[in-house]
Enzyme design. Structure first.
Site, PDB file in Angstrom:
ATOM      1  N   TYR A 181      -7.513  16.955  -9.390  1.00 53.56           N
ATOM      2  CA  TYR A 181      -7.225  15.510  -9.442  1.00 53.56           C
ATOM      3  C   TYR A 181      -6.184  15.306 -10.522  1.00 53.56           C
ATOM      4  CZ  TYR A 181      -8.939  10.582  -9.209  1.00 53.56           C
ATOM      5  OH  TYR A 181      -9.096   9.222  -9.014  1.00 53.56           O
ATOM      6  N   HIS A 195      -1.558   9.180  -9.198  1.00 54.51           N
ATOM      7  CA  HIS A 195      -2.560   8.945  -8.158  1.00 54.51           C
ATOM      8  C   HIS A 195      -3.876   8.499  -8.788  1.00 54.51           C
ATOM      9  CE1 HIS A 195      -5.079   9.560  -4.588  1.00 54.51           C
ATOM     10  NE2 HIS A 195      -5.851  10.346  -5.319  1.00 54.51           N
ATOM     11  N   ARG A 222     -11.075  -0.164 -10.974  1.00 54.23           N
ATOM     12  CA  ARG A 222     -11.247  -0.632 -12.363  1.00 54.23           C
ATOM     13  C   ARG A 222      -9.883  -1.076 -12.888  1.00 54.23           C
ATOM     14  NH1 ARG A 222     -13.389   4.271 -11.567  1.00 54.23           N
ATOM     15  NH2 ARG A 222     -11.432   5.182 -12.304  1.00 54.23           N
ATOM     16  N   GLN A 264     -15.756   7.507   2.018  1.00 50.93           N
ATOM     17  CA  GLN A 264     -15.669   7.921   0.617  1.00 50.93           C
ATOM     18  C   GLN A 264     -16.249   6.861  -0.328  1.00 50.93           C
ATOM     19  OE1 GLN A 264     -11.671   9.081  -0.417  1.00 50.93           O
ATOM     20  NE2 GLN A 264     -12.184   9.656  -2.514  1.00 50.93           N
ATOM     21  N   LYS A 314     -14.181  13.987   3.270  1.00 53.15           N
ATOM     22  CA  LYS A 314     -13.121  14.973   3.099  1.00 53.15           C
ATOM     23  C   LYS A 314     -13.337  16.224   3.938  1.00 53.15           C
ATOM     24  CE  LYS A 314     -11.139  13.116  -0.767  1.00 53.15           C
ATOM     25  NZ  LYS A 314      -9.708  12.967  -1.035  1.00 53.15           N
ATOM     26  N   THR A 326      -3.938  14.717  -5.011  1.00 55.87           N
ATOM     27  CA  THR A 326      -2.767  13.985  -4.558  1.00 55.87           C
ATOM     28  C   THR A 326      -1.738  13.866  -5.675  1.00 55.87           C
ATOM     29  OG1 THR A 326      -4.259  12.712  -3.201  1.00 55.87           O
ATOM     30  CG2 THR A 326      -2.027  11.861  -3.437  1.00 55.87           C
TER      31      THR A 326
END
Lengths: 433, 433
Positions: A135, A140, A149, A246, A259, A366
């Site tokens: 991640y 992203h 958030r 998700q 996923k 991503t």
């Protein structure tokens, strides 16, 4: 840090006797990516892409044309054995292939081992023991975080921990295998209970894939200054995502059925050796960001641990194909938009003694740019589905529709060197069953 | 729902000519679990446990003693090929083994294929393609949830979604392989930044493991009334956890390095066929809980989808072993404390088309009872480390210390049938490197 070195195989003046290889967008003789292919009516075997052709490595090995160290390793139906070799052996293979495919005196002996790529099927390059997705695309993570958030998009661990999670090895497929729209649970924000059905928010994710070469023994960490030696090569990875599943399933243990229905990789492994000219400095951390913890810090890694690689996503709807329109580019941006280098990912992964094995696949997560034109998913481009993307046919997309095809591409460039590409990573969406 | 049926192989009056098998706590002739073992100085091969002995299936196959359908499948170094067969073939194997090991007329031909288990090494039973861990122990989920969210321990999706995540296949090890205390990042609640070091909150998790038999084709779901046919058998699973790493790393993508350093399974696969007499009704959902969504609902599954199996955790500290004290039981409780059945887990996992493959491993997640004596982890027993557990030596434990050994056991019982066991799942903690 033992990054592969630039040598005469990267010479931009090098040409190949294979027709169409010189100036090929992806696979000139400076690239020499490895893969598993099957000629018409033949079994899958190891090969190397050269222009629009594929050289049969198994046949070359049988004819005694390859360095002895790799001869057995190229005979399998996967590249795992080749990945398990010391990188020096893959370098020897590269040097040998470069000579044979550039110097015309080898043409007679090599030409019978060449196949037209158009006549071949490409398979997954390796039997993937474990697939881990990270991640590290900070834009992203910020963009997605903002959706949940707005005031505090990045969680407190993000700038200390290369965040990752285990994905599904079984459902990683090679480019070209259609994606069946998955069914699953989703709950509308105002609904009392979830319903089951085909995903209404099917998305792509533009990622770089990393193929692990030699592994580490269980319980043994990989020091950051040795991490590059554990990377066999790179590919493109589309981490297809069902955003509605998700959102409903991911707390508290992370993404699962959103996923694991399908992930697509480009079939050619662009080796770490081929990427030697395209190493650049890791982008500086914004002022105020914490320095990486000591186990993740290496000066050489910061100096040349990132890749000069431009990634892009294109879409082709069924209507566009009917109208013979070319694919439409949705976004493009540099792969260096990663908060952690590939080496930091590898070292972090093994830091608790977790054993990586040859043929394991890591995804970066991503990779988005800071600007909208470089957003690596529809979730970001459409702000969670609110701002639709317009296609050249006049069609609009909040998320993907049946018949849409997504094509990822990647191109490495550096002044004074021949550009090389990662090849295509593509798949079309089929309706749910 | 095609649960295996009770037949004469489950007859409690059945005895074996193998000395020590009758009345054996785990492996009487009614059990016949499958595994991979290596005799002294021999290669790993398929075997079946009978009392304190192991029958060499590969040797039996060579001698033509097994049903033809399984002869090739038992010759590998893993059980994957045997798991890939239709369950009818494993049933035929079971019936044949039951006859050969009970009827004394076979003794002469079979006895040369027997090894004393004490002289053998046990390996992982299968090459695990993917390992998925669930979270279906509702008391565990509630207990852990309370530590984070006292007023709202279960998240809104819990009673709709069998929550699961992908674990690490490479670091699953067989019983007996020591666990090296992992190093990693942890951040004290009042600290500004994390530090790196050996985990200070090493924990076990008591789980049931499920070995997948025949898989499903990519893109094809497994209907709930066919799910039982995809389960080859069961084992014990210790999902070792570093709680300090977990708390710091797990948002937003779930546990990663907190778990993937080591997971331990018991080496014997107690087959679905062996468990036929121990099927019981799934515990009724508390009033007010939603009914399972239609794809997860099957009347037969509710009627006999749970297992009458008692699980226990014991600890043996280095001091206890020096003093020749027996292991100390930390907890025990029924495996039926699962909010979802094994069949519901399997069906959910494949509901989006995710392909399960023979030899895949599913963990149920920690199974705790409602009462403290049945808590399946130290995190729960010590309320996050606050209430220490007292050992018979006077030692106290908030979390595990180096030299501690954790032993999981499981026992299936039903009136009118011989009790069978899952064997032991044990490992000792070694200091961090």
């Amino acid at each position: 840090m033992s990054f592969p070195k630039i040598d005469d195989t990267h010479d931009p003046a090098l040409t190949s006797w294979v027709s169409g290889a010189d100036g090929h967008a992806d696979f000139p003789v400076q690239n020499l990516p490895l893969g598993i292919f099957a000629p018409k009516a033949g079994a899958p075997r190891a090969g190397v892409a050269i222009g629009d052709h594929i050289l049969d490595l198994a046949q070359c090995a049988e004819r005694g044309l390859l360095p002895e160290a790799v001869r057995d390793a190229v005979r399998g139906r996967t590249l795992n054995a080749l990945f398990a070799l010391p990188s020096a052996d893959r370098l020897a293979l590269r040097r040998s292939l470069s000579r044979m495919l550039s110097d015309g005196k080898h043409r007679e002996s090599i030409e019978p081992c060449l196949f037209a790529a158009a006549d071949c099927t490409l398979h997954l390059p390796a039997a993937i023991g474990d697939y881990t997705d990270f991640y590290v695309g900070i834009h992203h993570a910020t963009n997605v975080g903002k959706l949940f958030r707005p005031d505090n998009p990045l969680l407190p661990n993000y700038k200390y921990v290369p965040i990752g999670y285990h994905g599904r090895a079984s459902s990683v497929r090679s480019s070209g295998v259609p994606v069946v729209r998955p069914r699953g649970q989703r709950k509308a924000p105002d609904a009392d209970a979830p319903t089951v059905g085909p995903t209404g928010r099917l998305d792509y994710e533009l990622e770089l894939g990393v193929w692990i070469g030699q592994g580490n023994a269980p319980g043994e960490a990989i020091p950051i200054n040795e991490a590059a030696g554990h990377v066999a090569g790179f590919c493109l990875l589309n981490d297809w995502s069902a955003r509605d599943f998700q959102a409903w399933e991911y707390v508290p243990l992370g993404p699962f059925l959103a996923k694991n229905f399908h992930s697509t990789v480009s079939p050619w492994v662009v080796t770490a050796e081929a990427m030697a000219p395209f190493r650049i400095a890791q982008p500086a951390r914004p002022e105020g960001d914490p320095a990486p913890l000591p186990y993740l810090w290496d000066e050489a890694d910061q100096a040349q641990g990132a890749l000069s690689l431009t990634l892009e996503v294109c879409i082709s709807s069924a209507k566009m194909r009917e109208a013979n329109m070319p694919p439409h580019r949705l976004s493009h941006g540099p792969a260096s938009n990663m908060y952690w280098t590939v080496q930091q990912i590898v070292t972090h992964h093994a830091s608790n003694g977790c054993d990586l094995r040859p043929g394991d696949l890591l995804g970066t997560g991503t990779i988005s740019a800071a600007e909208r034109e470089g957003y690596g998913s529809l979730l970001e481009l459409t702000e969670g589905g609110k701002t639709k993307v317009l296609l050249p046919t006049g069609e609009e997309r909040a998320f993907l529709e049946d018949g849409d095809e997504i094509i990822l591409r990647g191109r490495a460039e550096a002044a004074g060197f021949a550009s090389i590409g990662l090849g295509e990573c593509r798949a079309v969406i089929l309706p749910a069953k």
